[in-house]
Design a protein around this motif. Structure first.
Motif, PDB file in Angstrom:
ATOM      1  N   SER A  91      40.933  45.916  46.932  1.00  0.00           N
ATOM      2  CA  SER A  91      41.636  44.948  48.201  1.00  0.00           C
ATOM      3  C   SER A  91      40.408  45.106  49.363  1.00  0.00           C
ATOM      4  O   SER A  91      39.738  46.034  49.260  1.00  0.00           O
ATOM      5  CB  SER A  91      42.746  45.999  48.845  1.00  0.00           C
ATOM      6  N   ALA A  92      40.507  43.716  50.092  1.00  0.00           N
ATOM      7  CA  ALA A  92      39.422  43.683  51.086  1.00  0.00           C
ATOM      8  C   ALA A  92      40.117  42.827  52.118  1.00  0.00           C
ATOM      9  O   ALA A  92      40.619  41.652  51.651  1.00  0.00           O
ATOM     10  CB  ALA A  92      38.299  43.076  50.394  1.00  0.00           C
ATOM     11  N   ALA A  93      40.207  43.113  53.185  1.00  0.00           N
ATOM     12  CA  ALA A  93      40.531  42.513  54.163  1.00  0.00           C
ATOM     13  C   ALA A  93      42.046  41.954  54.192  1.00  0.00           C
ATOM     14  O   ALA A  93      42.379  40.722  54.310  1.00  0.00           O
ATOM     15  CB  ALA A  93      39.810  41.298  54.527  1.00  0.00           C
ATOM     16  N   GLY A  94      42.912  43.019  53.366  1.00  0.00           N
ATOM     17  CA  GLY A  94      44.245  42.497  52.940  1.00  0.00           C
ATOM     18  C   GLY A  94      44.327  41.720  52.084  1.00  0.00           C
ATOM     19  O   GLY A  94      45.589  41.108  51.809  1.00  0.00           O
ATOM     20  N   MET A  95      43.361  41.348  51.218  1.00  0.00           N
ATOM     21  CA  MET A  95      43.577  40.369  50.122  1.00  0.00           C
ATOM     22  C   MET A  95      43.142  41.161  48.805  1.00  0.00           C
ATOM     23  O   MET A  95      42.378  41.981  49.023  1.00  0.00           O
ATOM     24  CB  MET A  95      42.724  39.167  50.202  1.00  0.00           C
ATOM     25  N   THR A  96      44.027  41.112  47.820  1.00  0.00           N
ATOM     26  CA  THR A  96      43.562  41.744  46.574  1.00  0.00           C
ATOM     27  C   THR A  96      42.869  40.598  45.483  1.00  0.00           C
ATOM     28  O   THR A  96      43.318  39.484  45.491  1.00  0.00           O
ATOM     29  CB  THR A  96      44.689  42.177  45.803  1.00  0.00           C
ATOM     30  N   ILE A  97      42.025  41.203  44.903  1.00  0.00           N
ATOM     31  CA  ILE A  97      41.328  40.349  43.933  1.00  0.00           C
ATOM     32  C   ILE A  97      41.420  41.048  42.351  1.00  0.00           C
ATOM     33  O   ILE A  97      41.479  42.286  42.225  1.00  0.00           O
ATOM     34  CB  ILE A  97      39.619  40.117  44.419  1.00  0.00           C
ATOM     35  N   ILE A  98      41.348  40.502  41.393  1.00  0.00           N
ATOM     36  CA  ILE A  98      41.260  41.011  40.045  1.00  0.00           C
ATOM     37  C   ILE A  98      39.811  41.462  39.691  1.00  0.00           C
ATOM     38  O   ILE A  98      38.809  40.984  40.096  1.00  0.00           O
ATOM     39  CB  ILE A  98      41.514  39.819  38.896  1.00  0.00           C
ATOM     40  N   THR A  99      39.745  42.709  39.271  1.00  0.00           N
ATOM     41  CA  THR A  99      38.376  43.241  39.337  1.00  0.00           C
ATOM     42  C   THR A  99      38.113  43.790  37.709  1.00  0.00           C
ATOM     43  O   THR A  99      37.260  44.493  37.382  1.00  0.00           O
ATOM     44  CB  THR A  99      38.368  44.688  40.079  1.00  0.00           C
ATOM     45  N   ASP A 100      39.168  43.305  36.994  1.00  0.00           N
ATOM     46  CA  ASP A 100      39.204  43.708  35.655  1.00  0.00           C
ATOM     47  C   ASP A 100      37.974  43.041  34.984  1.00  0.00           C
ATOM     48  O   ASP A 100      37.607  41.806  34.856  1.00  0.00           O
ATOM     49  CB  ASP A 100      40.191  43.288  34.933  1.00  0.00           C
ATOM     50  N   PRO A 101      36.885  43.778  34.270  1.00  0.00           N
ATOM     51  CA  PRO A 101      35.562  43.257  33.836  1.00  0.00           C
ATOM     52  C   PRO A 101      35.824  42.359  32.606  1.00  0.00           C
ATOM     53  O   PRO A 101      35.304  41.376  32.501  1.00  0.00           O
ATOM     54  CB  PRO A 101      34.745  44.841  33.286  1.00  0.00           C
ATOM     55  N   LEU A 102      37.012  42.547  31.853  1.00  0.00           N
ATOM     56  CA  LEU A 102      37.076  41.672  30.788  1.00  0.00           C
ATOM     57  C   LEU A 102      37.796  40.410  31.076  1.00  0.00           C
ATOM     58  O   LEU A 102      37.348  39.437  30.600  1.00  0.00           O
ATOM     59  CB  LEU A 102      38.063  42.298  29.898  1.00  0.00           C
ATOM     60  N   PHE A 103      38.408  40.344  32.233  1.00  0.00           N
ATOM     61  CA  PHE A 103      38.842  39.130  32.642  1.00  0.00           C
ATOM     62  C   PHE A 103      37.545  38.190  33.316  1.00  0.00           C
ATOM     63  O   PHE A 103      37.605  37.105  33.075  1.00  0.00           O
ATOM     64  CB  PHE A 103      39.737  39.354  34.101  1.00  0.00           C
ATOM     65  N   TYR A 104      36.618  38.720  33.922  1.00  0.00           N
ATOM     66  CA  TYR A 104      35.468  38.281  34.193  1.00  0.00           C
ATOM     67  C   TYR A 104      34.307  37.799  33.249  1.00  0.00           C
ATOM     68  O   TYR A 104      33.702  36.760  33.158  1.00  0.00           O
ATOM     69  CB  TYR A 104      34.656  38.858  35.426  1.00  0.00           C
ATOM     70  N   LEU A 105      34.440  38.537  32.245  1.00  0.00           N
ATOM     71  CA  LEU A 105      33.883  38.178  30.923  1.00  0.00           C
ATOM     72  C   LEU A 105      34.527  36.893  30.364  1.00  0.00           C
ATOM     73  O   LEU A 105      33.615  36.112  29.639  1.00  0.00           O
ATOM     74  CB  LEU A 105      34.034  39.307  29.734  1.00  0.00           C
ATOM     75  N   LEU A 106      35.617  36.659  30.422  1.00  0.00           N
ATOM     76  CA  LEU A 106      36.140  35.492  29.979  1.00  0.00           C
ATOM     77  C   LEU A 106      36.140  34.342  30.952  1.00  0.00           C
ATOM     78  O   LEU A 106      36.093  33.176  30.694  1.00  0.00           O
ATOM     79  CB  LEU A 106      37.619  35.508  29.655  1.00  0.00           C
ATOM     80  N   ALA A 107      36.399  34.560  32.265  1.00  0.00           N
ATOM     81  CA  ALA A 107      36.189  33.738  33.180  1.00  0.00           C
ATOM     82  C   ALA A 107      34.819  33.034  33.300  1.00  0.00           C
ATOM     83  O   ALA A 107      34.920  31.767  33.942  1.00  0.00           O
ATOM     84  CB  ALA A 107      36.590  34.508  34.694  1.00  0.00           C
ATOM     85  N   ILE A 108      33.829  33.602  33.544  1.00  0.00           N
ATOM     86  CA  ILE A 108      32.440  33.050  33.464  1.00  0.00           C
ATOM     87  C   ILE A 108      32.113  31.972  32.549  1.00  0.00           C
ATOM     88  O   ILE A 108      32.032  30.659  33.025  1.00  0.00           O
ATOM     89  CB  ILE A 108      31.537  34.179  33.424  1.00  0.00           C
ATOM     90  N   PRO A 109      32.481  31.904  31.143  1.00  0.00           N
ATOM     91  CA  PRO A 109      32.188  30.862  30.290  1.00  0.00           C
ATOM     92  C   PRO A 109      33.205  29.753  30.782  1.00  0.00           C
ATOM     93  O   PRO A 109      33.163  28.450  30.432  1.00  0.00           O
ATOM     94  CB  PRO A 109      32.382  31.338  29.090  1.00  0.00           C
ATOM     95  N   ALA A 110      34.570  30.227  31.045  1.00  0.00           N
ATOM     96  CA  ALA A 110      35.486  29.279  31.318  1.00  0.00           C
ATOM     97  C   ALA A 110      35.182  28.437  32.735  1.00  0.00           C
ATOM     98  O   ALA A 110      35.363  27.212  32.543  1.00  0.00           O
ATOM     99  CB  ALA A 110      37.000  30.029  31.644  1.00  0.00           C
ATOM    100  N   ILE A 111      34.677  29.138  33.507  1.00  0.00           N
ATOM    101  CA  ILE A 111      34.209  28.276  34.749  1.00  0.00           C
ATOM    102  C   ILE A 111      32.915  27.421  34.426  1.00  0.00           C
ATOM    103  O   ILE A 111      33.039  26.296  34.859  1.00  0.00           O
ATOM    104  CB  ILE A 111      33.905  29.248  36.024  1.00  0.00           C
TER     105      ILE A 111
END
Length: 256
Positions: free
Chosen positions: A4-24
């Motif tokens: 949570s930052a400034a009232g907003m939540t973000i996904i911090t799951d490392p596995l999500f970003y491991l998949l998100a980087i090649p996807a993006i």
């Protein structure tokens, strides 16, 4: 996992970003001109998130990339193709809720495979060949329909556009503008389904710098790829995507 930052939540799951980087990276290259590469983005994110939520995270990113790419190709596009393709893609929303995803994957996969095999094995003349307006509306409907349901509109669209042998930049520009407009059509349905939230939007924002960088690299690379090689890569991507869709649809229908 959330942060949570400034009232907003973000996904911090490392596995999500491991998949998100090649996807993006893939979707950025696709928006740069190599249509089809972005097909892997939603399925990759869906390995860690519900499919609609994955698509909702991607959509704001796609819209930003669309804005960059449309500006880059604002002088290179074919008005006739957009006129015949877009009415069908709008009508596709009327039917999207009534067809199971597996059957769409099977049908689109089979269509794409047959199209590529026909173009390569039937000794079709290499001269440009424009289809009829009715045919364009049909392929536009199918492209909008499949982009809505399975996030893959490439094979039907390419079946319409590739035989015309457009100038490379005109082909890329027309493709970018068409799918940019299809993406705009998704905003209202996704919002109505409640898929946008501070969590999905904040996560999209975290991924945006990488998305823009990969988009700019894709634009640079597409302009420097020889036309014949570009068309060969386009047909190859259609075939690979179609094979994956055919397998996924067949597996879901007959083996589950």
């Amino acid at each position: 996992m959330l942060s949570s930052a400034a009232g907003m939540t973000i996904i911090t799951d490392p596995l999500f970003y491991l998949l998100a980087i090649p996807a993006i990276l893939a979707v950025g290259l696709g928006k740069g001109g190599f249509a089809g590469l972005g097909m892997i983005s939603a399925p990759l994110l869906a390995l860690r998130l519900p499919p609609l939520q994955a698509a909702a995270i991607l959509l704001p990113i796609l819209l930003c990339q669309d804005a960059i790419s449309v500006w880059a190709y604002r002088r290179d596009w074919c008005a006739w193709n957009l006129k015949v393709l877009l009415p069908g893609s709008v009508a596709a929303w009327l039917f999207a809720a009534f067809v199971a995803q597996a059957y769409v994957e099977l049908a689109v996969g089979a269509t794409g495979i047959c199209f590529v095999l026909y173009m390569f094995l039937a000794h079709v003349p290499a001269q440009p060949r424009r289809s009829s307006a009715a045919s364009g509306m049909f392929w536009g409907l199918l492209a909008g329909f499949t982009s809505t349901i399975i996030q893959v509109g490439g094979p039907p669209y390419q079946a319409h556009i590739l035989p015309q042998r457009l100038d490379k930049l005109t082909l890329i520009g027309t493709t970018i503008i068409f799918f940019a407009l299809v993406n705009l059509m998704k905003i209202a349905p996704y919002a109505a389904l409640g898929q946008f939230s501070t969590r999905t939007l904040a996560t999209s924002l975290v991924l945006l710098p990488l998305a823009i960088a990969s988009n700019l690299f894709g634009l640079w690379l597409a302009r420097r790829t020889p036309t014949e090689l570009f068309y060969r890569l386009a047909y190859l991507l259609v075939l690979l995507i179609s094979l994956v869709l055919f397998w996924r649809g067949t597996s879901a229908i007959f083996f589950t």
